[in-house]
Design an enzyme around this catalytic site. Structure first.
Site, PDB file in Angstrom:
ATOM      1  N   LEU A 166       0.822  -1.056   0.120  1.00  0.00           N
ATOM      2  CA  LEU A 166       0.163   0.055   0.021  1.00  0.00           C
ATOM      3  C   LEU A 166       0.814   1.083  -0.039  1.00  0.00           C
ATOM      4  CD1 LEU A 166      -2.959   1.181   0.278  1.00  0.00           C
ATOM      5  CD2 LEU A 166      -2.357   1.246   2.791  1.00  0.00           C
ATOM      6  N   SER A 167       0.641   2.021  -0.871  1.00  0.00           N
ATOM      7  CA  SER A 167       1.434   3.486  -1.033  1.00  0.00           C
ATOM      8  C   SER A 167       2.735   3.146  -1.357  1.00  0.00           C
ATOM      9  CB  SER A 167       1.049   4.376   0.311  1.00  0.00           C
ATOM     10  OG  SER A 167       1.671   5.726   0.254  1.00  0.00           O
ATOM     11  N   SER A 168       3.760   3.493  -0.256  1.00  0.00           N
ATOM     12  CA  SER A 168       5.243   3.217  -0.290  1.00  0.00           C
ATOM     13  C   SER A 168       5.542   1.674  -0.445  1.00  0.00           C
ATOM     14  CB  SER A 168       5.703   3.771   0.705  1.00  0.00           C
ATOM     15  OG  SER A 168       7.307   3.738   0.917  1.00  0.00           O
TER      16      SER A 168
END
Length: 265
Positions: free
Chosen positions: A100-102
Site C-alpha cells: 500500500l502506498s510506499s
C-alpha cells in the site's frame, strides 16, 4: 522482519510479503489487513517487513534498491523470503507480494528487480517501477528520498520506455515476470492518479499484453476494471473519488495469488 506462521500451515507453505505504507509499520499492516487471519484458513506464511528509515518509507529511489542484487531495501526483503523458506517451510516457487502506498511502490520495485522470486503482485496506490529514482539517493539513507515529479504524476513515458527501464534493472534476465493487479484512486493527490496509467503502460510492455476492455462497477460500484489481454497477467482498477490510499481488498488479493479468497475481481 515480522513473520506470521499459522499453526496449520501447509508442508510447503506459500509466502505473502505484505508491505506497509510510508509512516506505517509492520504491526500496522498486520492489524489493518486480513492476511494473517486468512493464513489460518489457507496455510500460507505472511512476512511483514518493517522499513528501517526514520520516516518509515521504503527506499524505491536508490539505484541499489532498484537493481537486482544491488542491495538496499529490496534485497533485504528478498533475504527475508529466503529466511522464511529455509527456516519455516516456505515454498520458494509460490512467493507473492502486496503493498500500500510506499509499500505498493516497493512491490513494483520487487517485481522489476526480482521477477525470479515473485509470481504475482498487487499494488494499492503506487507508482511505476523506476519512477521514483533519485540520482543522489543511496541505500541506507536515514530518510528515504522523495521524487516530486513522479509523485505529482508528471513522469510520463511510452510503454516501451517504461518496459526498457524495468528490464535494465535485471540485465540478462530472460524469464517470466509476475502477474500484476494495480489499484489507484482518482482523487489521490499524494501519489497522483496519472501514475496508474503509467504503471499500466509499463507492465503491459513487460508482460506483453495490450488493453482489451474496461468493465464498470467491478469489483464494487465506482471501480472500473481495466483488462489487458485475457486478464490473467495484468489488470488495473480505477477507483472513482477515492483518495490516498485505495482500501486493501484482502480476499481478492488471495484469489489473484492463487491462495483462496473470493473472485470479485
Amino acid at each position: 522482519m515480522y513473520i506470521y506462521v499459522p499453526t496449520t500451515r501447509l508442508s510447503l507453505a506459500p509466502i505473502i510479503v505484505a508491505i506497509h505504507w510510508c509512516s506505517g509499520s509492520a504491526n500496522d499492516y498486520f492489524s489493518d489487513t486480513g492476511y494473517a487471519t486468512y493464513a489460518d484458513t489457507y496455510g500460507y506464511i505472511v512476512i511483514y517487513p518493517d522499513s528501517p528509515s526514520s520516516d518509515n518509507c521504503w527506499d524505491v529511489a536508490s539505484l541499489a534498491s532498484l537493481t537486482h542484487n544491488g542491495g538496499g531495501d529490496s534485497l533485504t526483503i528478498v533475504n527475508m523470503v529466503k529466511y522464511a523458506t529455509a527456516n519455516y517451510g516456505g515454498d520458494a516457487s509460490k512467493v507473492y507480494a502486496t503493498g500500500l502506498s510506499s509499500g505498493a511502490m516497493m512491490m513494483n520495485v520487487l517485481a522489476g528487480a526480482y521477477p525470479d522470486v515473485f509470481k504475482a503482485c498487487t499494488a494499492y496506490s503506487g507508482v511505476p517501477d523506476g519512477c521514483f529514482y533519485v540520482s543522489t539517493a543511496t541505500a541506507g539513507m536515514a530518510q528515504a528520498a522523495w521524487n516530486t515529479t513522479c509523485s505529482s504524476g508528471l513522469s510520463v513515458q511510452t510503454a516501451q520506455q517504461w518496459g526498457n527501464l524495468v528490464r535494465s534493472y535485471y540485465p540478462g534476465y530472460t524469464g517470466s515476470y509476475p502477474k500484476m493487479a494495480l489499484y489507484h484512486g482518482t482523487a489521490d493527490f499524494t501519489l497522483a492518479y496519472p501514475n496508474l496509467a503509467e504503471e499500466m503502460k509499463e507492465w503491459s510492455n513487460v508482460l506483453g499484453v495490450s488493453w482489451s476492455q474496461n468493465i464498470s462497477n467491478t469489483p464494487i460500484a465506482g471501480y472500473t476494471k481495466m483488462v489487458y489481454g485475457d486478464g490473467t497477467k495484468l489488470i488495473g482498477f480505477s477507483a472513482m473519488d477515492v483518495g490516498h490510499s485505495v482500501p486493501v481488498r484482502t480476499e481478492d488479493d488471495l484469489w489473484w495469488h492463487w491462495l483462496g479468497g473470493s473472485n470479485d475481481m
